[in-house]
Design an enzyme around this catalytic site. Structure first.
Site, PDB file in Angstrom:
ATOM      1  N   TYR A  60       0.846  -1.187   0.000  1.00 27.01           N
ATOM      2  CA  TYR A  60       0.000   0.000   0.000  1.00 27.01           C
ATOM      3  C   TYR A  60       0.890   1.249   0.000  1.00 27.01           C
ATOM      4  CZ  TYR A  60      -3.839  -3.119   1.454  1.00 27.01           C
ATOM      5  OH  TYR A  60      -4.764  -4.125   1.538  1.00 27.01           O
ATOM      6  N   GLY A  61       0.773   2.019  -1.061  1.00 28.25           N
ATOM      7  CA  GLY A  61       1.596   3.210  -1.175  1.00 28.25           C
ATOM      8  C   GLY A  61       3.077   2.901  -1.248  1.00 28.25           C
TER       9      GLY A  61
END
Length: 326
Positions: A60-61
């Site tokens: 995530y990210g």
């Protein structure tokens, strides 16, 4: 807030989980994610509402979600008050330990996640997908060693075929290794394929489901045809095989949600979430909050008990589709 055990384990979690895929550096990966400043009210609201189960992932990210979650842990709450979960599998770099579920990848990625999170351990370490390139024995022994090293308290899995999950659990049981206590799978009013095999297996093994996308990316939270979220506009509308994720027939399901919400005087999100929560194998749906109403709506759904007639109307127009393991 209500609290429960994750499956039949002793791990106590809030019945709503905060999904942290929405947090990260917008310049690094996805333009719709929230940075530290934008995420602050979400974390504060989660703490105020008693949402103590937070779920993120290394991908995530590209690691920035874990960094933001780690800073939030130190700023808005105490580490001992939060059940912290993260995941591995997706590519983080091109090296041999950058992706997948090999022993090398697991040992490298758990340490990288702990550094970004700023903690000595995670409560739940999950495999994001099944890795057909690595023997299940290698993966399960490595995960067991992570637990025995004190870097994770429990392990979980996510989005795979029931036979794959069963094979991994069997490998762990045969060798006396740590077994999964959770399955993070796709489940909502318009993605119900887990009811066929996976949910029966989870119930038999005492494993708790922590569904992702319980509101179908927001599709069941607004009247059919209304503008979708920025994230939904950016994300693909087909899976990796080119199959549509949403069908025209889903309109009947959305309209049923709308009718019940209007009759009860509640939001559509509350009705759709209440339907997910009623399944006995579901421990805690994961809510990726980006707006002020997202978490309160999810918590309010805990007080809604759908009638048999309402449940029938929500379920009767469902059209089957293949699961989306992307």
């Amino acid at each position: 807030m209500e609290y429960t055990r994750l499956g039949t384990s002793g791990l106590r979690i809030s019945r709503i989980a905060l999904g942290c895929m929405s947090f990260g550096d917008p310049a690094k990966r996805d333009p719709w994610v929230l940075d530290d400043s934008a995420a602050e009210p979400v974390f504060r609201q989660a703490v105020e509402l008693g949402i103590t189960f937070w779920d993120t992932a290394n991908i995530y990210g590209l690691g920035t979600s874990e960094e933001i979650v780690g800073r939030a842990l130190r700023t808005y709450t105490r580490r001992e008050d939060i059940v912290l979960a993260t995941k591995l599998w997706a590519p983080m770099h091109q090296g041999p330990g950058g992706a997948g579920l090999s022993r090398k990848a697991i040992m490298e990625q758990i340490d990288a996640s702990l550094r970004r999170l700023g903690t000595d351990f995670v409560d739940l370490y999950q495999i994001h997908r099944f890795d057909p390139q690595t023997p299940v024995e290698e993966t399960m022994e490595a995960l067991h060693d992570v637990v025995k090293a004190g870097k994770a308290r429990y392990i979980g899995a996510s989005s795979m075929w029931a036979w794959q999950f069963a094979a991994m659990q069997q490998a762990a049981q045969a060798h006396g290794w740590t077994r999964f206590i959770s399955m993070q799978d796709q489940y909502s009013l318009i993605h119900r394929e887990e009811e066929r095999e996976m949910f029966g297996l989870l119930a038999h093994q005492g494993v708790g489901s922590i569904p992702w996308s319980p509101l179908a990316g927001g599709l069941v939270t607004r009247p059919w045809g209304e503008r979708s979220t920025r994230r939904a506009e950016i994300n693909r509308r087909v899976d990796q095989q080119g199959r549509p994720i949403f069908l025209d027939s889903d309109r009947a399901v959305v309209e049923a949600v709308q009718r019940i919400a209007l009759a009860r005087g509640v939001s559509m999100a509350q009705v759709a979430m209440a339907w997910v929560l009623k399944n006995p194998v579901v421990s805690a749906p994961i809510v990726g909050a980006t707006k002020p109403n997202h978490l309160p709506d999810a918590v309010a759904a805990l007080d809604i008990e759908l009638t048999a007639e309402e449940i029938d109307s929500l379920e009767e127009r469902y059209v089957t589709r293949l699961p989306t393991f992307f």
